[in-house]
Structures are given as structure tokens and as C-alpha cells.
Design an enzyme around this catalytic site. Structure first.
Site, PDB file in Angstrom:
ATOM      1  N   LYS A  69       0.857  -1.205   0.091  1.00  0.00           N
ATOM      2  CA  LYS A  69       0.151  -0.143  -0.042  1.00  0.00           C
ATOM      3  C   LYS A  69       0.917   1.241   0.125  1.00  0.00           C
ATOM      4  O   LYS A  69       1.910   1.134   0.288  1.00  0.00           O
ATOM      5  CB  LYS A  69      -0.986  -0.129   1.136  1.00  0.00           C
ATOM      6  CG  LYS A  69      -2.338   1.006   1.273  1.00  0.00           C
ATOM      7  CD  LYS A  69      -3.274   0.380   0.351  1.00  0.00           C
ATOM      8  CE  LYS A  69      -4.341   1.101   0.355  1.00  0.00           C
ATOM      9  NZ  LYS A  69      -5.505   0.631  -0.203  1.00  0.00           N
TER      10      LYS A  69
HETATM   11  P1  NAD Z   1     -13.632   7.430  -3.094  1.00  0.00           P
HETATM   12  O1  NAD Z   1     -12.691   8.563  -2.815  1.00  0.00           O
HETATM   13  O2  NAD Z   1     -13.812   7.404  -4.698  1.00  0.00           O
HETATM   14  O3  NAD Z   1     -14.646   7.675  -2.376  1.00  0.00           O
HETATM   15  C1  NAD Z   1     -14.957   7.666  -1.048  1.00  0.00           C
HETATM   16  C2  NAD Z   1     -16.438   8.310  -0.686  1.00  0.00           C
HETATM   17  O4  NAD Z   1     -16.537   8.338   0.674  1.00  0.00           O
HETATM   18  C3  NAD Z   1     -16.757   9.634  -1.023  1.00  0.00           C
HETATM   19  O5  NAD Z   1     -17.946   9.862  -1.529  1.00  0.00           O
HETATM   20  C4  NAD Z   1     -16.307  10.519   0.131  1.00  0.00           C
HETATM   21  O6  NAD Z   1     -17.116  11.861  -0.100  1.00  0.00           O
HETATM   22  C5  NAD Z   1     -16.957   9.716   1.138  1.00  0.00           C
HETATM   23  N1  NAD Z   1     -16.399   9.914   2.359  1.00  0.00           N
HETATM   24  C6  NAD Z   1     -15.110  10.210   2.680  1.00  0.00           C
HETATM   25  N2  NAD Z   1     -14.842  10.530   4.101  1.00  0.00           N
HETATM   26  C7  NAD Z   1     -16.198  10.146   4.567  1.00  0.00           C
HETATM   27  C8  NAD Z   1     -16.695  10.274   5.971  1.00  0.00           C
HETATM   28  N3  NAD Z   1     -15.993  10.616   7.113  1.00  0.00           N
HETATM   29  N4  NAD Z   1     -17.874  10.089   6.083  1.00  0.00           N
HETATM   30  C9  NAD Z   1     -18.826   9.679   5.090  1.00  0.00           C
HETATM   31  N5  NAD Z   1     -18.305   9.580   3.648  1.00  0.00           N
HETATM   32  C10 NAD Z   1     -17.067  10.065   3.545  1.00  0.00           C
HETATM   33  O7  NAD Z   1     -13.022   6.430  -2.568  1.00  0.00           O
HETATM   34  P2  NAD Z   1     -13.211   4.702  -2.930  1.00  0.00           P
HETATM   35  O8  NAD Z   1     -12.043   4.290  -4.001  1.00  0.00           O
HETATM   36  O9  NAD Z   1     -14.438   4.362  -3.279  1.00  0.00           O
HETATM   37  O10 NAD Z   1     -12.721   3.923  -1.607  1.00  0.00           O
HETATM   38  C11 NAD Z   1     -13.470   3.962  -0.635  1.00  0.00           C
HETATM   39  C12 NAD Z   1     -13.106   2.644   0.501  1.00  0.00           C
HETATM   40  O11 NAD Z   1     -12.951   1.415  -0.343  1.00  0.00           O
HETATM   41  C13 NAD Z   1     -11.717   2.984   0.779  1.00  0.00           C
HETATM   42  O12 NAD Z   1     -11.592   2.373   2.227  1.00  0.00           O
HETATM   43  C14 NAD Z   1     -10.848   2.231   0.119  1.00  0.00           C
HETATM   44  O13 NAD Z   1      -9.609   1.638   0.719  1.00  0.00           O
HETATM   45  C15 NAD Z   1     -11.743   1.044  -0.304  1.00  0.00           C
HETATM   46  N6  NAD Z   1     -11.580   0.228  -1.507  1.00  0.00           N
HETATM   47  C16 NAD Z   1     -11.275   0.988  -2.686  1.00  0.00           C
HETATM   48  C17 NAD Z   1     -11.122   0.148  -3.702  1.00  0.00           C
HETATM   49  C18 NAD Z   1     -11.276   0.879  -5.252  1.00  0.00           C
HETATM   50  O14 NAD Z   1     -11.055   0.214  -6.088  1.00  0.00           O
HETATM   51  N7  NAD Z   1     -11.402   1.896  -5.414  1.00  0.00           N
HETATM   52  C19 NAD Z   1     -10.706  -1.223  -3.740  1.00  0.00           C
HETATM   53  C20 NAD Z   1     -10.764  -1.739  -2.512  1.00  0.00           C
HETATM   54  C21 NAD Z   1     -11.116  -1.169  -1.514  1.00  0.00           C
END
Ligand code: NAD
Length: 421
Positions: A107
Site C-alpha cells: 500500500k
Molecule cells: P472515493 O474517494 O472514490 O470515495 C469515497 C467516498 O466516501 C466519497 O463519496 C467521500 O465523500 C466519502 N467519504 C469520505 N470520508 C467520509 C466520511 N468521513 N463520512 C462519510 N463519507 C465519507 O474512494 P473509494 O475508492 O470509493 O474507496 C472507498 C473505500 O473503499 C476505501 O476504504 C478504500 O480503501 C476501499 N477500497 C477501494 C477500492 C477501489 O477500487 N477504489 C478497492 C478496495 C477497497
């Protein structure tokens, strides 16, 4: 120690130790899995648009590479630190092992608020970060991908920087790239799609079916939350609430998730969204809704000791990494809430990243149908393995997923042995 202080790391460690005890794992293997193989900290000085120079702190942690090169996202967020990055790298080791990928766990991240930088500043930051961690990454060493605060443009800049340094176009150095520079079809939706597949597998296991009575709340309407919402909406489920960091939207009869996603795409925040019958509620209220499925898909540690008693969902699909703390998992599992663990539930992203890496190395690209079918099959097999471990050890799905992952790592680590012997 800076590496080990974060609650997320302590939680990951506790999960590892609990699973190890249940399965009577070899303590020497568990001892090795507690620590990252390598943790790199870099300084990233960039010139801002006003001519001044500002230095940011960046990290890349490679937790374990027994099964293959490191794999894991790059996060641009003001709370990123070495310990959180280490915990997330550890979770990647377990995730890749669980779903049977020939990849290890890694990571990366930069402590920065990307919303405060211009596009040019972000490009400089990404390129300098790529250069600083350059010696430690590569198609055979460690392959980054997008995470919170980064996207396909970030990956295109990363890939270009690495390619400029090496003198040839390297398709295999990062995944989550735009299609025109070697990205994979289906990658953007893969994590959310995987979440939706896992919710379906869970419904099948409970002898239920998703229909227009199924209610869903999604905390975090981003790269994971949006495609998960689309797939479940297509199946007829009512998405009654979605949120971003500014607040949540609620409609008892279901929201128009396509309209909200279009709105959010224009860099609008959800607190400014207006439509007939849509109420604004807080994120805390969303987490406490009486729904069939709650999908925390924003950040880690949103359901904790403090608010776990307010949760009324029947099923929780962990779209984010570590959205439930250890206490919350124990409390909710004891109350028969069906929890689909993060390392299974959100593994769709790394699975299609793996397809992208394979396609990049082979310079041969698959169609989307093949990608989604293979993704579905891999997740279905992993889901069944976790259910089997849960039945065998009479434990919750969260512990079962760790047991399934550790079993595979244990077997491989024993065969490879401990260098230098
Ligand atoms: P992103 O930045 O695209 O979306 C995150 C969303 O959460 C946004 O809508 C943001 O406004 C919201 N958010 C942020 N802080 C917040 C809070 N305190 N309260 C409420 N909403 C909040 O990120 P993502 O890529 O969708 O990732 C989200 C999660 O999924 C993370 O934990 C990431 O590690 C995990 N993840 C992502 C992927 C991927 O392919 N993108 C894969 C595996 C895991």
C-alpha cells in the site's frame, strides 16, 4: 513506533492473532506476518503554482511477497501515515491470498489534501512520488493502483513517469489506468460490482433473494459505492440512502442513484443535491437506518464501540477497508448481523487489477463480459471457501476469511522457507 501505533494496524494484528488461535496456525508463520517486509518513507518536494516549494511526506509499504509481487493502492489523503499504510498493506496480503491471486500485499500514500492542489500541482506530486519510490516498484516487484483521492489520471502520470525513466512503455507497473494507456475494461466498476456479487452470494446462502423490498444504505458514494449502488438498483433493490463526506440523502421509496451519481460527477457535494422527496440526514443517521443491507464504502473505523449499538442493518457488506472495528464486529456478529468481510467483499478491485496486469504483460486485452464472468467466478469460489471455514471453525465470516487467507499463506511460506535458512 511510528509503524505500529495506529488503531487500524492494532485491529489488523488482533484479527490475525484471533484467526491464528482458532486455526492453530504455526506461530513462526504468524510472527513473520505481523511485520511488513519493507516500509519506505519519502519526501516529495514540489513547486506550487505560486512559485513556492512545498514538501509532502509519502510512503510505500510492502507487507509480504510470498505469493508474488506486491499489490495495493495509493491514497492521497490528509490522514495518511506510515502506520495506517502498513495496516492497509497487511490487509492486501490477506485479500490477495484469500481470492487466490499470485500477488502479495502493499500500500502507498501521500499525506496531502488533493482538493487543495491544482491539476498541475497534483501531476508534479504524483510524478515526484513515482520517482522517489521508483526503485522499489515495477511489474515484477510491486504494482500500485488507485485508492482514496487518486484515480486513473494519477495512474497514467505514474505509468508515464516510470516509463520515461526506463525508456519504454511499461503497462504492468500500475493498474487502474485509462483504457487508452493499457487499462482494463471493467476495472472502474470492479470493486463495487464485487460488493454487489457478494451481497447476492450472502442472500443465496440465507435462502433469500434480492427484490424490490430489499432496502440498502450506502455510506460513501464514491468509486466503490456508486457501482455497487448501480448493480443492486438494477436488481430491483431500493437504495434508500447514500452519502459523501458532507452528509447523506434519504428517500424511503428509494433514490434515483443514476441522477445522484451524475450530480456528484460534476464535483458537486451531496449536501447541495435536491430532488422531490429526498431528505438530508447525517452520516451517523445513515449508519443507524433500519435497512436490509448497509454498505460502508467510505473510510475505515466508521462503526466502532461508540455507535455499534445504534446499527439496525441485517447485513453489512464491508465495501471500505476496515470500516468496522474489532469490537463492532464482535458485537454485531453476536447479534446475528451477517458481515461480509472487507478482504472478500471489496476484493473485486484487486481481482480486475490482476486481470489488467496480466493483460498488460501479455499485450492482449479481454472483453468486458469475460472480465465480469471471471471476476464473478473467483469471488463465488472465495465466498464459498469462507463459508466453509466459518462452518468448520464455528466462527463469524470475518474470522473465517482471515483463516482462509492465512491457510494459503502458511502453506506457501512453509514451502518457500525462511531465507537465509
Ligand atoms: P472515493 O474517494 O472514490 O470515495 C469515497 C467516498 O466516501 C466519497 O463519496 C467521500 O465523500 C466519502 N467519504 C469520505 N470520508 C467520509 C466520511 N468521513 N463520512 C462519510 N463519507 C465519507 O474512494 P473509494 O475508492 O470509493 O474507496 C472507498 C473505500 O473503499 C476505501 O476504504 C478504500 O480503501 C476501499 N477500497 C477501494 C477500492 C477501489 O477500487 N477504489 C478497492 C478496495 C477497497
Amino acid at each position: 513506533m511510528a509503524l505500529y501505533h495506529s488503531p487500524l494496524y492494532q485491529d489488523a494484528l488482533a484479527q490475525l492473532e484471533m484467526a491464528a488461535e482458532i486455526m492453530s496456525a504455526d506461530p513462526n508463520i504468524i510472527e513473520r506476518l505481523k511485520y511488513p517486509k519493507r516500509a519506505i518513507q519519502v519526501s516529495i518536494p514540489i513547486r506550487l503554482d505560486d512559485g513556492s516549494v512545498k514538501t509532502f511526506e509519502g510512503y510505500r509499504v510492502q507487507h509480504n511477497q510470498t505469493l508474488g509481487p506486491g499489490k495495493g493502492g495509493i491514497r492521497f489523503h490528509p490522514h495518511v501515515d506510515l502506520s495506517e499504510t502498513t495496516a492497509l498493506a497487511m490487509l492486501m496480503t490477506f485479500k490477495c491470498a484469500l481470492v487466490g491471486l499470485p500477488l502479495g500485499g502493499a500500500k502507498g500514500g501521500v499525506r496531502v489534501d488533493p482538493n487543495e492542489l491544482s491539476r498541475q500541482e497534483l501531476q508534479s506530486l504524483t510524478r515526484r512520488y513515482a520517482m522517489e519510490i521508483g526503485p522499489f516498484v515495477g511489474p515484477d516487484k510491486d504494482i500500485p493502483a488507485p485508492d482514496i483521492g487518486t484515480d486513473r489520471q494519477t495512474m497514467a502520470w505514474f505509468m508515464d513517469t516510470y516509463s520515461q525513466i526506463h525508456g519504454y512503455a511499461s503497462h504492468g507497473v500500475v493498474t487502474g489506468k485509462p483504457i487508452s494507456v493499457g487499462g482494463s475494461l471493467g476495472r472502474e466498476a470492479a470493486t463495487g460490482k464485487g460488493v454487489a456479487y457478494c451481497v447476492n452470494f450472502a442472500y443465496e446462502k440465507l435462502n433469500q433473494k434480492i427484490d424490490n423490498h430489499t432496502t440498502v444504505a450506502i455510506h460513501g458514494f464514491g468509486k466503490v459505492g456508486v457501482p455497487a449502488a448501480f448493480d443492486l438498483y438494477e436488481q430491483g433493490a431500493k437504495i434508500v440512502a447514500v452519502s459523501d463526506y458532507t452528509g447523506a440523502l434519504y428517500r424511503e421509496d428509494g433514490l434515483n442513484v443514476h441522477d445522484i451519481a451524475e450530480f456528484a460527477k460534476e464535483r458537486h457535494v451531496l449536501k447541495d443535491y435536491k430532488a422531490d422527496g429526498v431528505k438530508h440526514i447525517t452520516n451517523e443517521e445513515l449508519l443507524a437506518l433500519e435497512v436490509d443491507v448497509l454498505i460502508p464504502a467510505a473510510i475505515d473505523s466508521v462503526i466502532t464501540k461508540e455507535n455499534m449499538e445504534t446499527v439496525k442493518a441485517k447485513m453489512i457488506a464491508e465495501g471500505a477497508n476496515g470500516p468496522l472495528t474489532k469490537d463492532a464486529v464482535t458485537y454485531l456478529s453476536e447479534r446475528d448481523v451477517f458481515i461480509i468481510p472487507d478482504i472478500l467483499c471489496n476484493a473485486g478491485g484487486v481481482i480486475v487489477s490482476y486481470f489488467e496486469w496480466v493483460q498488460g504483460l501479455a499485450h492482449f486485452f479481454w472483453d468486458e463480459d469475460q472480465i465480469n464472468k471471471t471476476l464473478h467466478n473467483i469471488l463465488q469460489k472465495a465466498f464459498a471457501e469462507v463459508v466453509e471455514k466459518a462452518d468448520l471453525h464455528k466462527c463469524d465470516m470475518k474470522k473465517a476469511a482471515m483463516i482462509a487467507a492465512i491457510s494459503k499463506l502458511e502453506a506457501a511460506m512453509k514451502l518457500r522457507g525462511l531465507f537465509p535458512g
